[in-house]
Scaffold this motif. Structure first.
Motif, PDB file in Angstrom:
ATOM      1  N   PRO A 161      31.633  37.735  41.855  1.00  0.00           N
ATOM      2  CA  PRO A 161      32.884  37.981  40.803  1.00  0.00           C
ATOM      3  C   PRO A 161      33.940  37.460  40.546  1.00  0.00           C
ATOM      4  O   PRO A 161      34.163  37.608  39.226  1.00  0.00           O
ATOM      5  CB  PRO A 161      33.141  39.834  40.916  1.00  0.00           C
ATOM      6  N   SER A 162      34.557  37.141  41.722  1.00  0.00           N
ATOM      7  CA  SER A 162      35.901  36.257  41.254  1.00  0.00           C
ATOM      8  C   SER A 162      35.626  35.545  42.743  1.00  0.00           C
ATOM      9  O   SER A 162      35.064  35.380  43.869  1.00  0.00           O
ATOM     10  CB  SER A 162      36.710  37.311  41.767  1.00  0.00           C
ATOM     11  N   THR A 210      35.630  49.418  38.784  1.00  0.00           N
ATOM     12  CA  THR A 210      35.290  48.515  39.755  1.00  0.00           C
ATOM     13  C   THR A 210      34.617  48.430  40.630  1.00  0.00           C
ATOM     14  O   THR A 210      33.727  49.477  40.439  1.00  0.00           O
ATOM     15  CB  THR A 210      36.533  48.057  41.118  1.00  0.00           C
ATOM     16  N   GLY A 211      33.405  47.204  41.170  1.00  0.00           N
ATOM     17  CA  GLY A 211      32.348  47.387  42.079  1.00  0.00           C
ATOM     18  C   GLY A 211      32.446  48.165  43.078  1.00  0.00           C
ATOM     19  O   GLY A 211      31.274  49.700  43.597  1.00  0.00           O
ATOM     20  N   GLU A 258      33.197  36.170  37.406  1.00  0.00           N
ATOM     21  CA  GLU A 258      33.983  36.350  36.573  1.00  0.00           C
ATOM     22  C   GLU A 258      34.283  37.545  36.356  1.00  0.00           C
ATOM     23  O   GLU A 258      34.902  37.887  35.105  1.00  0.00           O
ATOM     24  CB  GLU A 258      34.902  34.980  35.131  1.00  0.00           C
ATOM     25  N   ASN A 259      33.451  38.456  36.350  1.00  0.00           N
ATOM     26  CA  ASN A 259      33.465  39.787  36.327  1.00  0.00           C
ATOM     27  C   ASN A 259      32.353  40.052  34.901  1.00  0.00           C
ATOM     28  O   ASN A 259      33.214  41.236  34.207  1.00  0.00           O
ATOM     29  CB  ASN A 259      34.613  40.369  36.632  1.00  0.00           C
ATOM     30  N   ARG A 260      31.987  39.796  34.166  1.00  0.00           N
ATOM     31  CA  ARG A 260      30.973  39.644  32.955  1.00  0.00           C
ATOM     32  C   ARG A 260      30.312  39.605  33.388  1.00  0.00           C
ATOM     33  O   ARG A 260      29.311  38.141  33.952  1.00  0.00           O
ATOM     34  CB  ARG A 260      31.583  38.372  32.108  1.00  0.00           C
ATOM     35  N   GLU A 299      27.300  36.256  34.577  1.00  0.00           N
ATOM     36  CA  GLU A 299      26.298  36.646  35.431  1.00  0.00           C
ATOM     37  C   GLU A 299      25.511  35.862  36.033  1.00  0.00           C
ATOM     38  O   GLU A 299      24.263  35.075  36.801  1.00  0.00           O
ATOM     39  CB  GLU A 299      26.458  37.563  36.323  1.00  0.00           C
ATOM     40  N   ASN A 358      27.232  42.833  38.773  1.00  0.00           N
ATOM     41  CA  ASN A 358      28.524  43.888  38.351  1.00  0.00           C
ATOM     42  C   ASN A 358      27.906  44.627  38.076  1.00  0.00           C
ATOM     43  O   ASN A 358      27.744  45.442  36.655  1.00  0.00           O
ATOM     44  CB  ASN A 358      28.876  43.028  36.986  1.00  0.00           C
TER      45      ASN A 358
END
Length: 382
Positions: free
Chosen positions: A95-96, A222-223, A125-127, A131, A151
């Motif tokens: 994710p990052s 968050t995850g 990028e948490n999208r 993904e 995600n």
């Protein structure tokens, strides 16, 4: 077979596979001719820092492949050159690349390099949409397998999202994620931190220092936020601590003003310890607590989760430290074994125990609390 014995067996198998691959490369790279005598097995054990039995299994693999031959009383000799393999490529989607995951990536690259494999890195990028796009790009680049951090926290049905991964054309391993509602025959392999164990270690440490009213600065969406929050609530009840609802708060993002207001609640409600899900929020809390006249750790002890920047706090933050590098290395080793040995390799599920690093925000001086028991549980599906 017990979990520990199964893990030991698996670890031995991975090590012998890696030593065998190293020997294949050495025979090829150094252009040993047929008839060249290999170093003795004790010498190889010293070279690769493994046990003698691991070397024997590795050499046995080369014997089975016709690459070397053992001659009784004489030694082991090159009998044929190994084929030149195409370099394996691992696709890694996180994710990052700037927070939490750099050390996971370092572990993946370390294990891949040891096996002669390459790594292609991508970030979602948490999208969710990105993904899916990045997964397609990795596959288009010809990766042999995928290490994924999906995600799941952004989906309406995380299990449906995981189930869709079963259709990927290459093997995959999840990192820091697991199927939330898996079927008994779910084939997903994963390597995760035992987050609940880390939370309990933090809460137990605060309780051992005499804190009975312990607040929580939490995160939403968050995850790992649901796991961390559930573990905090369970630890509060299990350790006989007094719940303070006003000081147990979650936000998607914490602003400086919200952290200031939270510190005031701690002061006014007699909260003397706080567990923060995230180093940055914990660091902000230290500053606002001092501005309100609270001394750290005398009036307010703080423990953070992640240990990404905790040591740079003022004072340095006590923190739960997930074994990020080991998580990445274990995932890469899992995946490489599946790639090289095929789909008959059973799925693996591994939890690694985090450690508590005690620093000045709880009155410590950089000691590790408790034992560093990394392997929590291992199960295999058949």
């Amino acid at each position: 077979m017990t979990a520990s014995s199964e893990q030991n067996s698996f670890s031995k198998g991975m090590k012998s596979d890696l030593v065998a691959e190293a020997l294949r490369r050495r025979i090829s790279d150094e252009r040993w001719s047929i008839g060249t005598k290999l170093p003795t097995e004790p010498e190889l054990a010293g070279t690769y820092a493994v046990g003698l039995n691991t070397v024997r299994r590795a050499v046995g693999l080369l014997v089975d492949e016709g690459i070397v031959v053992r001659r009784q009383g004489s030694g082991t000799y090159v009998a044929g050159l190994p084929p030149t393999p195409r370099r394996r490529l691992l696709g890694v989607l996180v994710p990052s690349t700037s927070y939490y995951y750099p050390r996971v990536i370092e572990g993946i690259e370390r294990a891949a390099t040891a096996a002669g494999a390459g790594v292609i890195l991508a970030s979602s990028e948490n999208r969710l949409a990105l993904e899916q796009e990045q997964t397609r790009r990795l596959l288009d680049n010809g990766v042999d397998g995928l290490i994924l951090v999906p995600n799941l926290n952004l989906t309406d049905d995380p299990q449906v999202h995981v189930d869709a991964l079963h259709r990927l054309p290459v093997p995959y391993v999840l990192v820091e994620r697991r199927p939330p509602r898996p079927a008994p025959d779910d084939p997903t392999s994963y390597v995760v931190t035992h987050h609940a164990g880390g939370v309990f270690a933090a809460m137990r440490h605060l309780a051992s220092l005499g804190h009975t009213r312990i607040g929580y600065v939490g995160r939403r969406r968050t995850g790992t936020s649901a796991l961390i929050t559930e573990a905090y609530e369970l630890a509060t009840a299990s350790l006989g601590l007094e719940a303070v609802p006003e000081a147990s708060v979650q936000r998607v993002e914490w602003s400086s003003e919200e952290i200031h207001d939270y510190a005031a609640v701690c002061r006014d409600r007699g909260v003397t310890g706080v567990f923060c899900h995230g180093d940055r929020d914990a660091a902000m809390l230290l500053g606002h607590a001092r501005r309100l006249g609270l001394r750290v750790p005398q009036d307010l002890a703080v423990v953070a989760y992640d240990d990404d920047i905790a040591e740079f706090g003022d004072p340095a933050l006590t923190a739960v430290a997930p074994p990020k590098s080991d998580i990445g290395a274990s995932a890469a080793e899992f995946l490489l074994r599946r790639i090289t040995q095929g789909p008959d390799v059973p799925a693996r599920r591994l939890e690694l125990q985090p450690r508590l690093v005690v620093r000045e925000s709880c009155g410590g001086s950089g000691n590790f609390a408790g034992t560093d028991r990394r392997v929590r549980a291992v199960t295999a599906s058949t």
